[in-house]
Every structure is written in structure tokens, then in C-alpha cells.
Design an enzyme around this catalytic site. Structure first.
Site, PDB file in Angstrom:
ATOM      1  N   ASP A  26       0.793  -1.248   0.000  1.00 46.03           N
ATOM      2  CA  ASP A  26       0.000   0.000   0.000  1.00 46.03           C
ATOM      3  C   ASP A  26       0.821   1.292   0.000  1.00 46.03           C
ATOM      4  O   ASP A  26       0.456   2.259   0.695  1.00 46.03           O
ATOM      5  CB  ASP A  26      -0.967   0.000   1.201  1.00 46.03           C
ATOM      6  CG  ASP A  26      -1.924  -1.171   1.191  1.00 46.03           C
ATOM      7  OD1 ASP A  26      -1.913  -1.943   0.226  1.00 46.03           O
ATOM      8  OD2 ASP A  26      -2.672  -1.335   2.179  1.00 46.03           O
ATOM      9  N   GLU A  74      -4.574  -0.835  -1.345  1.00 50.66           N
ATOM     10  CA  GLU A  74      -5.874  -0.903  -0.663  1.00 50.66           C
ATOM     11  C   GLU A  74      -6.850   0.010  -1.405  1.00 50.66           C
ATOM     12  O   GLU A  74      -6.495   1.141  -1.744  1.00 50.66           O
ATOM     13  CB  GLU A  74      -5.737  -0.441   0.799  1.00 50.66           C
ATOM     14  CG  GLU A  74      -7.063  -0.525   1.561  1.00 50.66           C
ATOM     15  CD  GLU A  74      -6.943  -0.143   3.034  1.00 50.66           C
ATOM     16  OE1 GLU A  74      -5.807  -0.014   3.541  1.00 50.66           O
ATOM     17  OE2 GLU A  74      -8.001   0.045   3.665  1.00 50.66           O
ATOM     18  N   LYS A 131      -6.576  -4.960  -2.954  1.00 52.50           N
ATOM     19  CA  LYS A 131      -7.154  -5.574  -1.759  1.00 52.50           C
ATOM     20  C   LYS A 131      -8.195  -4.649  -1.137  1.00 52.50           C
ATOM     21  O   LYS A 131      -7.957  -3.446  -0.987  1.00 52.50           O
ATOM     22  CB  LYS A 131      -6.032  -5.902  -0.755  1.00 52.50           C
ATOM     23  CG  LYS A 131      -5.267  -4.704  -0.219  1.00 52.50           C
ATOM     24  CD  LYS A 131      -3.966  -5.163   0.389  1.00 52.50           C
ATOM     25  CE  LYS A 131      -3.562  -4.633   1.721  1.00 52.50           C
ATOM     26  NZ  LYS A 131      -4.100  -3.443   2.282  1.00 52.50           N
ATOM     27  N   LYS A 134      -7.470  -4.789   5.068  1.00 53.21           N
ATOM     28  CA  LYS A 134      -6.153  -4.419   5.590  1.00 53.21           C
ATOM     29  C   LYS A 134      -5.139  -5.516   5.255  1.00 53.21           C
ATOM     30  O   LYS A 134      -4.025  -5.229   4.840  1.00 53.21           O
ATOM     31  CB  LYS A 134      -6.220  -4.182   7.106  1.00 53.21           C
ATOM     32  CG  LYS A 134      -7.224  -3.110   7.531  1.00 53.21           C
ATOM     33  CD  LYS A 134      -6.994  -1.784   6.830  1.00 53.21           C
ATOM     34  CE  LYS A 134      -7.980  -0.719   7.297  1.00 53.21           C
ATOM     35  NZ  LYS A 134      -7.984   0.451   6.371  1.00 53.21           N
ATOM     36  N   VAL A 159       3.246   0.345   4.247  1.00 55.62           N
ATOM     37  CA  VAL A 159       2.516   1.096   5.272  1.00 55.62           C
ATOM     38  C   VAL A 159       1.117   0.522   5.474  1.00 55.62           C
ATOM     39  O   VAL A 159       0.534  -0.044   4.556  1.00 55.62           O
ATOM     40  CB  VAL A 159       2.417   2.587   4.879  1.00 55.62           C
ATOM     41  CG1 VAL A 159       3.794   3.216   4.840  1.00 55.62           C
ATOM     42  CG2 VAL A 159       1.676   2.803   3.569  1.00 55.62           C
ATOM     43  N   CYS A 164      -1.838  -2.442   7.948  1.00 58.64           N
ATOM     44  CA  CYS A 164      -1.827  -3.387   6.811  1.00 58.64           C
ATOM     45  C   CYS A 164      -0.602  -4.286   6.782  1.00 58.64           C
ATOM     46  O   CYS A 164      -0.696  -5.448   6.365  1.00 58.64           O
ATOM     47  CB  CYS A 164      -1.992  -2.619   5.507  1.00 58.64           C
ATOM     48  SG  CYS A 164      -3.646  -1.905   5.366  1.00 58.64           S
TER      49      CYS A 164
HETATM   50  N1  TIU Z   1      -2.532   0.328   4.344  1.00 59.09           N
HETATM   51  C1  TIU Z   1      -2.978   0.596   5.577  1.00 59.09           C
HETATM   52  O1  TIU Z   1      -2.269   0.446   6.561  1.00 59.09           O
HETATM   53  N2  TIU Z   1      -4.256   1.119   5.679  1.00 59.09           N
HETATM   54  C2  TIU Z   1      -4.667   1.940   6.687  1.00 59.09           C
HETATM   55  O2  TIU Z   1      -5.825   2.348   6.725  1.00 59.09           O
HETATM   56  N3  TIU Z   1      -3.735   2.279   7.612  1.00 59.09           N
HETATM   57  C3  TIU Z   1      -3.874   3.147   8.637  1.00 59.09           C
HETATM   58  O3  TIU Z   1      -2.956   3.236   9.459  1.00 59.09           O
HETATM   59  N4  TIU Z   1      -4.969   3.896   8.728  1.00 59.09           N
END
Ligand code: TIU
Length: 222
Positions: A26, A74, A131, A134, A159, A164
Site C-alpha cells: 500500500d 488498498e 485488496k 487491511k 505502510v 496493513c
Molecule cells: N494500508 C494501511 O495500513 N491502511 C490503513 O488504513 N492504515 C492506517 O494506518 N490507517
């Protein structure tokens, strides 16, 4: 077979590079740039930028060594039919999933904000897994793609560390993959969650996997 030993905690991990994938979770504009989903949830998106440099170096080396590279994003269908109400209700009302923002509709597939940042853009032939959740295994064909390539170990990056990345490591661990997370190639809006998330992976003898860093992985890869 190209086997290397990576220094890591709680102990070194042996990786067969022919059966290892670099998974980049992501690294999308919606999480790393202002005006996207991350910011709509009230986060300081600049905190994630630190991971980009080390990850770019690791990605370049993985490509050079022929390590299988997979990217995830995501996001949701434009009609939101795959987005649970409980998820859509998160975030500032004017900037929820599907709402218009400076980078297009937030977290919607095909919109500019949903795309991967330029520095880490997928090369031709590198699978991109879309996806809705998460975890990268939930409601995707990631496991099938990995099985078909004979992958047994994952270097999991991206991240955010405790959301995720963590969910994906837990899912992968339950499916039998050995996961190593380079601490400098992932990031969180909450530095304390980043630290604690990494500790949780490597505690109890490596309950979910191993934690290392890009320097130690690069030195093992050669
Ligand atoms: N990719 C991912 O971690 N999605 C999130 O929504 N992360 C947050 O920390 N919000």
C-alpha cells in the site's frame, strides 16, 4: 538455489532468494500524500515518508537479484459494493472512502490517489494485488500467486506498520510463510505503534516472524 542468511531478531533467518518475495504494501498516494485517505483519518502523512528511501534501495536490489516483487493497493470499486459500511463510516464525513478529494475519489480504484507513489512504481511484470481489506490475503488471489511461484518466505514492507503490514504478516504466518520485516522499510502515523508493532512480531521467539532492516538484508543479498 540462492540461499542467504539475514541477520534479524529474534535470530538470523535463512532465505532462499529463489523462493522469497518482496511484498510492498500500500505505498499509495492516498496514504503518503496530503488530501488522501490517511489524512482524512486525521493523520500527519509526512511521517510515512522516511520509509520511501530505504524501500527504494531494497526494491532496486531485489529487482537486480531476480527476487519476485509484489505490490498491493488498498481500495474499493467505484460503486463501493466491496466496501463494508463499517469501513466507509470511518474518517471525516466530508472525506470518507468514495468522497471527492484533491487526488480524486478517496481510496477508489483507478483514481490518482489510489495509485502507487512514483518512487516505487511497479515495473512491468510485477503483480499488483488490489485488496479491499487491511490484510493482503483477504479477498485477493495473493496466496495463489505465491504458491504458483513456489514462494515460501516474504520480506514484508510498506505502510502502515501496525495496520496493513501487521495484518498481512499475521495472515501470511498462518498460511505457512516465513516473514521478515525490515524496520526502516515500513512506517506508521504513530511512531510508538511502529516500534510496538515490530516488537510484537519478533516477541515470543518470533511469534509472527522476524524483524531486520534494509542494511542487513542488502548485505546478505550481496
Ligand atoms: N494500508 C494501511 O495500513 N491502511 C490503513 O488504513 N492504515 C492506517 O494506518 N490507517
Amino acid at each position: 538455489m540462492s540461499r542467504v542468511i539475514v541477520e534479524a531478531e529474534p535470530e538470523p533467518i535463512s532465505l532462499n532468494l529463489d523462493r522469497t518475495a518482496l511484498v510492498i504494501i500500500d505505498m499509495q498516494r492516498d496514504f503518503l500524500e496530503p488530501g488522501g485517505f490517511g489524512e482524512s483519518l486525521g493523520n500527519d502523512v509526512s511521517l510515512l515518508g522516511k520509509a520511501v528511501g530505504p524501500l527504494k534501495t531494497l526494491l532496486a536490489r531485489a529487482r537486480r537479484k531476480g527476487v519476485f516483487v509484489i505490490h498491493t493497493r488498498e481500495g474499493h470499486r467505484p460503486d463501493l459494493s466491496d466496501a463494508p459500511r463499517a469501513k466507509v463510516e470511518r474518517g471525516a464525513p466530508s472525506a470518507r472512502i468514495g468522497a471527492p478529494g484533491p487526488m480524486g475519489r478517496i481510496l477508489i480504484r483507478g483514481e490518482p490517489g489510489h495509485d502507487i507513489i512514483a518512487e516505487l512504481y511497479p515495473a512491468p511484470g510485477e503483480p499488483v494485488i488490489d485488496k479491499p481489506g487491511k490484510g493482503a490475503f483477504y479477498a485477493t488471489d495473493l496466496h495463489t500467486v505465491l504458491v504458483n511461484r513456489g514462494i515460501e518466505s516474504l520480506i514484508v514492507t510498506g505502510v502502515t506498520t501496525e495496520v496493513c503490514v501487521h495484518t498481512t504478516v499475521r495472515e501470511a504466518n498462518d498460511r505457512g510463510y516465513r516473514c521478515v520485516v525490515p524496520s526502516d522499510c515500513c512506517g506508521s502515523y504513530f511512531p510508538e505503534f511502529h516500534e510496538m508493532g515490530l516488537k510484537m512480531i519478533k516477541a515470543q521467539g518470533g511469534i509472527f516472524g522476524w524483524v531486520s532492516d534494509s542494511t542487513r538484508i542488502l548485505s546478505a543479498m550481496g
